[in-house]
Scaffold this active site. Structure first.
Site, PDB file in Angstrom:
ATOM      1  N   LYS A 115       0.771  -1.289  -0.131  1.00 28.53           N
ATOM      2  CA  LYS A 115      -0.042  -0.068   0.046  1.00 28.53           C
ATOM      3  C   LYS A 115       0.743   1.247   0.121  1.00 28.53           C
ATOM      4  O   LYS A 115       0.691   2.322  -0.983  1.00 28.53           O
ATOM      5  CB  LYS A 115      -0.779  -0.018   1.243  1.00 28.53           C
ATOM      6  CG  LYS A 115      -1.659   1.141   1.410  1.00 28.53           C
ATOM      7  CD  LYS A 115      -2.450   1.333   2.647  1.00 28.53           C
ATOM      8  CE  LYS A 115      -1.563   1.558   3.915  1.00 28.53           C
ATOM      9  NZ  LYS A 115      -1.478   2.948   4.302  1.00 28.53           N
ATOM     10  N   ASN A 116       1.715   1.404   0.717  1.00 26.01           N
ATOM     11  CA  ASN A 116       2.743   2.655   0.907  1.00 26.01           C
ATOM     12  C   ASN A 116       3.628   2.729  -0.092  1.00 26.01           C
ATOM     13  O   ASN A 116       4.282   3.851  -0.062  1.00 26.01           O
ATOM     14  CB  ASN A 116       3.367   2.489   2.425  1.00 26.01           C
ATOM     15  CG  ASN A 116       2.446   2.777   3.692  1.00 26.01           C
ATOM     16  OD1 ASN A 116       1.054   3.000   3.164  1.00 26.01           O
ATOM     17  ND2 ASN A 116       2.996   2.595   4.797  1.00 26.01           N
TER      18      ASN A 116
ATOM     19  N   ARG B  35      -8.561  -0.451   4.856  1.00 19.29           N
ATOM     20  CA  ARG B  35      -8.111   0.424   4.151  1.00 19.29           C
ATOM     21  C   ARG B  35      -6.625   0.172   3.725  1.00 19.29           C
ATOM     22  O   ARG B  35      -5.959   0.511   2.624  1.00 19.29           O
ATOM     23  CB  ARG B  35      -7.625   1.834   5.070  1.00 19.29           C
ATOM     24  CG  ARG B  35      -8.668   2.702   5.424  1.00 19.29           C
ATOM     25  CD  ARG B  35      -8.403   3.996   6.261  1.00 19.29           C
ATOM     26  NE  ARG B  35      -7.103   4.446   5.603  1.00 19.29           N
ATOM     27  CZ  ARG B  35      -6.324   5.204   6.533  1.00 19.29           C
ATOM     28  NH1 ARG B  35      -6.506   5.170   7.647  1.00 19.29           N
ATOM     29  NH2 ARG B  35      -5.267   5.348   5.967  1.00 19.29           N
TER      30      ARG B  35
ATOM     31  N   ASP C 292       4.214  20.233   7.815  1.00 21.11           N
ATOM     32  CA  ASP C 292       5.436  21.353   7.602  1.00 21.11           C
ATOM     33  C   ASP C 292       6.712  21.088   6.948  1.00 21.11           C
ATOM     34  O   ASP C 292       7.095  21.921   6.499  1.00 21.11           O
ATOM     35  CB  ASP C 292       5.731  21.766   9.239  1.00 21.11           C
ATOM     36  CG  ASP C 292       6.362  20.631  10.012  1.00 21.11           C
ATOM     37  OD1 ASP C 292       5.833  19.681  10.072  1.00 21.11           O
ATOM     38  OD2 ASP C 292       7.285  20.890  10.672  1.00 21.11           O
ATOM     39  N   GLN C 293       7.211  19.957   6.958  1.00 22.39           N
ATOM     40  CA  GLN C 293       8.473  19.353   6.392  1.00 22.39           C
ATOM     41  C   GLN C 293       8.279  19.426   4.926  1.00 22.39           C
ATOM     42  O   GLN C 293       9.089  19.684   4.045  1.00 22.39           O
ATOM     43  CB  GLN C 293       8.859  18.025   6.996  1.00 22.39           C
ATOM     44  CG  GLN C 293       9.299  18.130   8.429  1.00 22.39           C
ATOM     45  CD  GLN C 293      10.220  19.280   8.744  1.00 22.39           C
ATOM     46  OE1 GLN C 293      11.398  19.324   8.045  1.00 22.39           O
ATOM     47  NE2 GLN C 293      10.011  19.874   9.760  1.00 22.39           N
TER      48      GLN C 293
ATOM     49  N   CYS D 284      -5.193  13.403  13.195  1.00 28.89           N
ATOM     50  CA  CYS D 284      -5.519  12.084  12.782  1.00 28.89           C
ATOM     51  C   CYS D 284      -5.415  11.090  13.811  1.00 28.89           C
ATOM     52  O   CYS D 284      -4.708  11.503  15.070  1.00 28.89           O
ATOM     53  CB  CYS D 284      -4.894  11.287  11.483  1.00 28.89           C
ATOM     54  SG  CYS D 284      -3.351  10.570  12.068  1.00 28.89           S
TER      55      CYS D 284
ATOM     56  N   ASP E  55       4.691   0.569  11.912  1.00 30.25           N
ATOM     57  CA  ASP E  55       3.376  -0.075  11.490  1.00 30.25           C
ATOM     58  C   ASP E  55       3.386  -1.621  11.955  1.00 30.25           C
ATOM     59  O   ASP E  55       2.289  -1.996  11.701  1.00 30.25           O
ATOM     60  CB  ASP E  55       3.414  -0.033  10.001  1.00 30.25           C
ATOM     61  CG  ASP E  55       3.062   1.356   9.354  1.00 30.25           C
ATOM     62  OD1 ASP E  55       2.770   2.191  10.244  1.00 30.25           O
ATOM     63  OD2 ASP E  55       3.013   1.576   8.139  1.00 30.25           O
TER      64      ASP E  55
ATOM     65  N   ARG F 227      -4.442  10.769   4.757  1.00 26.48           N
ATOM     66  CA  ARG F 227      -3.735  11.855   4.789  1.00 26.48           C
ATOM     67  C   ARG F 227      -2.628  11.694   3.748  1.00 26.48           C
ATOM     68  O   ARG F 227      -2.136  12.642   3.207  1.00 26.48           O
ATOM     69  CB  ARG F 227      -2.815  11.506   6.022  1.00 26.48           C
ATOM     70  CG  ARG F 227      -3.078  12.377   7.097  1.00 26.48           C
ATOM     71  CD  ARG F 227      -1.996  12.167   8.300  1.00 26.48           C
ATOM     72  NE  ARG F 227      -1.027  13.220   8.120  1.00 26.48           N
ATOM     73  CZ  ARG F 227       0.183  13.233   7.882  1.00 26.48           C
ATOM     74  NH1 ARG F 227       0.566  12.264   7.066  1.00 26.48           N
ATOM     75  NH2 ARG F 227       0.956  14.149   7.895  1.00 26.48           N
TER      76      ARG F 227
ATOM     77  N   ARG G 188       0.575  14.567  13.317  1.00 27.75           N
ATOM     78  CA  ARG G 188       1.169  14.281  11.817  1.00 27.75           C
ATOM     79  C   ARG G 188       0.967  15.705  11.193  1.00 27.75           C
ATOM     80  O   ARG G 188       0.360  15.570  10.074  1.00 27.75           O
ATOM     81  CB  ARG G 188       0.343  13.048  11.481  1.00 27.75           C
ATOM     82  CG  ARG G 188       0.492  11.806  12.126  1.00 27.75           C
ATOM     83  CD  ARG G 188      -0.022  10.684  11.517  1.00 27.75           C
ATOM     84  NE  ARG G 188       0.321  10.088  10.390  1.00 27.75           N
ATOM     85  CZ  ARG G 188       0.401   8.856   9.670  1.00 27.75           C
ATOM     86  NH1 ARG G 188      -0.891   8.348  10.193  1.00 27.75           N
ATOM     87  NH2 ARG G 188       1.111   8.409   8.808  1.00 27.75           N
ATOM     88  N   PRO G 189       1.772  16.593  11.456  1.00 27.29           N
ATOM     89  CA  PRO G 189       1.976  17.738  10.746  1.00 27.29           C
ATOM     90  C   PRO G 189       2.577  17.476   9.110  1.00 27.29           C
ATOM     91  O   PRO G 189       2.982  16.629   8.825  1.00 27.29           O
ATOM     92  CB  PRO G 189       2.630  18.702  11.523  1.00 27.29           C
ATOM     93  CG  PRO G 189       3.327  18.019  12.148  1.00 27.29           C
ATOM     94  CD  PRO G 189       2.709  16.734  12.605  1.00 27.29           C
TER      95      PRO G 189
HETATM   96  C1  UD1 Z   1       4.264   6.738   6.500  1.00 31.68           C
HETATM   97  C2  UD1 Z   1       3.618   5.908   6.188  1.00 31.68           C
HETATM   98  C3  UD1 Z   1       3.083   5.263   7.771  1.00 31.68           C
HETATM   99  C4  UD1 Z   1       3.949   4.894   8.767  1.00 31.68           C
HETATM  100  C5  UD1 Z   1       4.945   6.157   8.779  1.00 31.68           C
HETATM  101  C6  UD1 Z   1       6.266   6.031   9.447  1.00 31.68           C
HETATM  102  C7  UD1 Z   1       2.618   6.058   4.153  1.00 31.68           C
HETATM  103  C8  UD1 Z   1       1.458   6.494   3.180  1.00 31.68           C
HETATM  104  N1  UD1 Z   1       2.308   5.923   5.437  1.00 31.68           N
HETATM  105  O1  UD1 Z   1       3.540   8.036   6.907  1.00 31.68           O
HETATM  106  O2  UD1 Z   1       2.190   4.041   7.248  1.00 31.68           O
HETATM  107  O3  UD1 Z   1       3.374   4.595   9.874  1.00 31.68           O
HETATM  108  O4  UD1 Z   1       5.566   6.393   7.430  1.00 31.68           O
HETATM  109  O5  UD1 Z   1       7.000   4.755   8.946  1.00 31.68           O
HETATM  110  O6  UD1 Z   1       3.833   5.887   3.627  1.00 31.68           O
HETATM  111  N2  UD1 Z   1       6.565  14.929  10.767  1.00 31.68           N
HETATM  112  C9  UD1 Z   1       6.219  16.136  10.817  1.00 31.68           C
HETATM  113  N3  UD1 Z   1       6.311  17.189   9.984  1.00 31.68           N
HETATM  114  C10 UD1 Z   1       6.254  16.479   8.675  1.00 31.68           C
HETATM  115  C11 UD1 Z   1       6.084  15.220   8.337  1.00 31.68           C
HETATM  116  C12 UD1 Z   1       6.187  14.163   9.520  1.00 31.68           C
HETATM  117  O7  UD1 Z   1       6.200  16.425  12.222  1.00 31.68           O
HETATM  118  O8  UD1 Z   1       6.007  17.402   7.862  1.00 31.68           O
HETATM  119  C13 UD1 Z   1       6.452  13.780  11.670  1.00 31.68           C
HETATM  120  C14 UD1 Z   1       5.158  12.786  12.133  1.00 31.68           C
HETATM  121  O9  UD1 Z   1       4.319  13.564  12.968  1.00 31.68           O
HETATM  122  C15 UD1 Z   1       5.911  11.667  12.670  1.00 31.68           C
HETATM  123  C16 UD1 Z   1       7.344  11.564  12.033  1.00 31.68           C
HETATM  124  O10 UD1 Z   1       7.520  12.896  11.505  1.00 31.68           O
HETATM  125  O11 UD1 Z   1       6.112  11.890  14.200  1.00 31.68           O
HETATM  126  C17 UD1 Z   1       7.210  10.503  10.887  1.00 31.68           C
HETATM  127  O12 UD1 Z   1       6.122  10.765   9.915  1.00 31.68           O
HETATM  128  P1  UD1 Z   1       6.065  10.587   8.509  1.00 31.68           P
HETATM  129  O13 UD1 Z   1       7.345   9.681   8.225  1.00 31.68           O
HETATM  130  O14 UD1 Z   1       6.052  11.781   7.684  1.00 31.68           O
HETATM  131  O15 UD1 Z   1       4.935   9.541   8.226  1.00 31.68           O
HETATM  132  P2  UD1 Z   1       3.979   9.491   7.043  1.00 31.68           P
HETATM  133  O16 UD1 Z   1       4.780   9.716   5.981  1.00 31.68           O
HETATM  134  O17 UD1 Z   1       2.793  10.202   7.207  1.00 31.68           O
END
Ligand code: UD1
Length: 417
Positions: free
Chosen positions: A22-23, A397, A125-126, A117, A305, A93, A122-123
């Site tokens: 999926k991812n 999902r 911002d990056q 969520c 996960d 998301r 899960r912002p």
């Molecule tokens: C992806 C996976 C999800 C998995 C996660 C971590 C997909 C579709 N989903 O989610 O299944 O659990 O990786 O392996 O691939 N963060 C920020 N700012 C940002 C982005 C992230 O603060 O702009 C934080 C998040 O809140 C979290 C951490 O960084 O604490 C890692 O999140 P991230 O790797 O971005 O998760 P996803 O890509 O959403």
């Protein structure tokens, strides 16, 4: 709303085919926006999140031909809307993954902010910071990220933390930018590598994918390609945890054990016998599992996960396991439900201390996220008596025909509509 009814206590036995990841599929579907030529994908899993992504792309004008057997052809020759609306983004998301490709190819994008969520803040911002560094003008307006750029410019981007979809968004954006982009602190997940491999097949110039420093030379245009999605390491790991909890023997076909090192290590620690070939895993478990703690981290560490599923296994283990969740701040929603089945779990901040019990007892349980639901299914399969798992749309999902696959292994599990 659909439910699953499980009568537990039966060992699992047999063979299962692992679905496409999926991812990996989600960003790869979004990458079709980067070219007007057709992109043909194989091994696309049949999941609700895939349906949501296809609906989102379809609304923008992407032509989609979805065939049996997981083959999907997408053509983004005539895009009439560079927008991802709230009603789709709020259900998934990962819709934010259209932001980078839209901006790179069309110079504009309007994507609803995902908001909070179930598993924490899960912002994004990056994602925004990275695109801004590439000379995009970005503002937040009425709950939308509104982004514009004449042409993105290559930049050196160091993200504050490792972010999987953040890396994917910036990687896609950089393929069509002017000049060189360097992504530092990039995610090394196999799903990022799979996306990079598709982009390279489309004509992108990318080096270092699979490491924490990815270098992208922007090109003028990308072209069509055919690509097979990698196997789902989380689905495979979930089935292995189920067998480790119930006992029995399983062969996973179409798996990618090379992407599952941390999970396989933990299951061996728990007492599982595991043999692997290039695309199969055979595993057996006899007797009670041993407690096996873990700390979630970025790839190649133990995946967040898989945290809920390994916890379900530990509820029945001999000994005490300490599990620490380092990626998300609120990812213990399965704990209360597991406790209702008789599990002995104490939470202290990011840490869960799980003391194995001799047996769990079936109960009606409900989970509020995908992997939490999977952990309840595992617990239900191993528990004595009947378990009803409610709100299984979370499972739909991310797991393709989960109950059918488990039935084929001898589980007594049925969907109630
Ligand atoms: C992806 C996976 C999800 C998995 C996660 C971590 C997909 C579709 N989903 O989610 O299944 O659990 O990786 O392996 O691939 N963060 C920020 N700012 C940002 C982005 C992230 O603060 O702009 C934080 C998040 O809140 C979290 C951490 O960084 O604490 C890692 O999140 P991230 O790797 O971005 O998760 P996803 O890509 O959403």
């Amino acid at each position: 709303m659909d439910k699953l009814r499980i009568v537990g206590g039966r060992p699992l036995q047999g063979e299962v085919r692992v679905s496409g990841a999926k991812n990996a599929a989600l960003p790869i579907l979004c990458a079709s926006l980067l070219t007007g030529d057709p992109i043909t994908l194989e091994n696309v899993p049949d999941l609700r999140d895939i349906g949501t992504t296809l609906a989102l792309l379809g609304r923008m004008g992407v032509q989609i031909d979805r065939q049996a057997g997981g083959r999907v052809t997408l053509c983004a020759a005539d895009i009439n809307r560079q927008e991802a609306p709230y009603e789709l983004v709020k259900t998934m998301r990962a819709s934010i993954l259209v932001l980078g490709p839209l901006l790179a190819r069309f110079g504009q994008a309007r994507v609803s902010l995902p908001g909070g969520c179930a598993i924490g803040q899960r912002p994004v911002d990056q994602h925004i910071k990275g695109l801004a560094a590439m000379d995009a003008e970005i503002r937040i307006e009425h709950g939308f990220v509104v982004a514009g750029a004449e042409r993105l410019r290559g930049a050196s981007i160091l993200t504050d933390m490792v972010t999987v979809t953040g890396t994917e968004n910036l990687l896609m954006a950089a393929t069509l930018a002017h000049g060189t982009t360097v992504l530092e602190n990039a995610a090394c997940e196999p799903e990022v590598v799979d996306l990079a491999n598709l982009l390279i097949a489309m004509g992108a110039d990318i080096e270092g994918h699979g490491t924490d420093r990815i270098v992208i030379q922007g090109v003028e245009r990308l072209h069509g390609a055919t690509h097979r999605i990698i196997p789902d390491r989380i689905e495979a790991g979930t089935f292995l945890c189920a067998v480790a909890a119930t006992g029995g023997e399983i062969t996973l076909q179409g798996a990618a054990p090379g992407t599952m090192g941390a999970t396989l290590d933990k299951l061996r620690e728990a007492g599982m016998k595991i043999a692997c070939g290039p695309n199969w895993i055979r595993a057996s478990m006899h007797g009670r599992p041993h407690a096996t703690g873990c700390r979630t981290s970025e790839y190649p560490g133990f995946p967040t996960d898989m945290q809920a599923q390994i916890m379900a296994l530990n509820t029945l283990a001999s000994g005490t396991a300490v599990i620490t969740e380092n990626i998300f701040e609120n990812r213990y929603m399965h704990v209360q439900e597991l406790q209702r089945m008789g599990a002995d779990i104490e939470i202290d901040g990011h840490t869960a201390v799980v003391t194995g019990v001799e047996s769990l007892s079936g109960a009606t349980v409900m989970a509020t996220d995908l992997r939490a639901s999977a952990s309840l299914v595992i617990a239900g399969l191993a528990a004595q008596g009947e378990t009803t798992v409610e709100r299984i749309y979370h499972l739909d999902r991310g797991y393709e025909r989960m109950e059918a696959k488990l039935q084929a292994l001898g589980a007594r599990i049925h969907r109630i509509q």
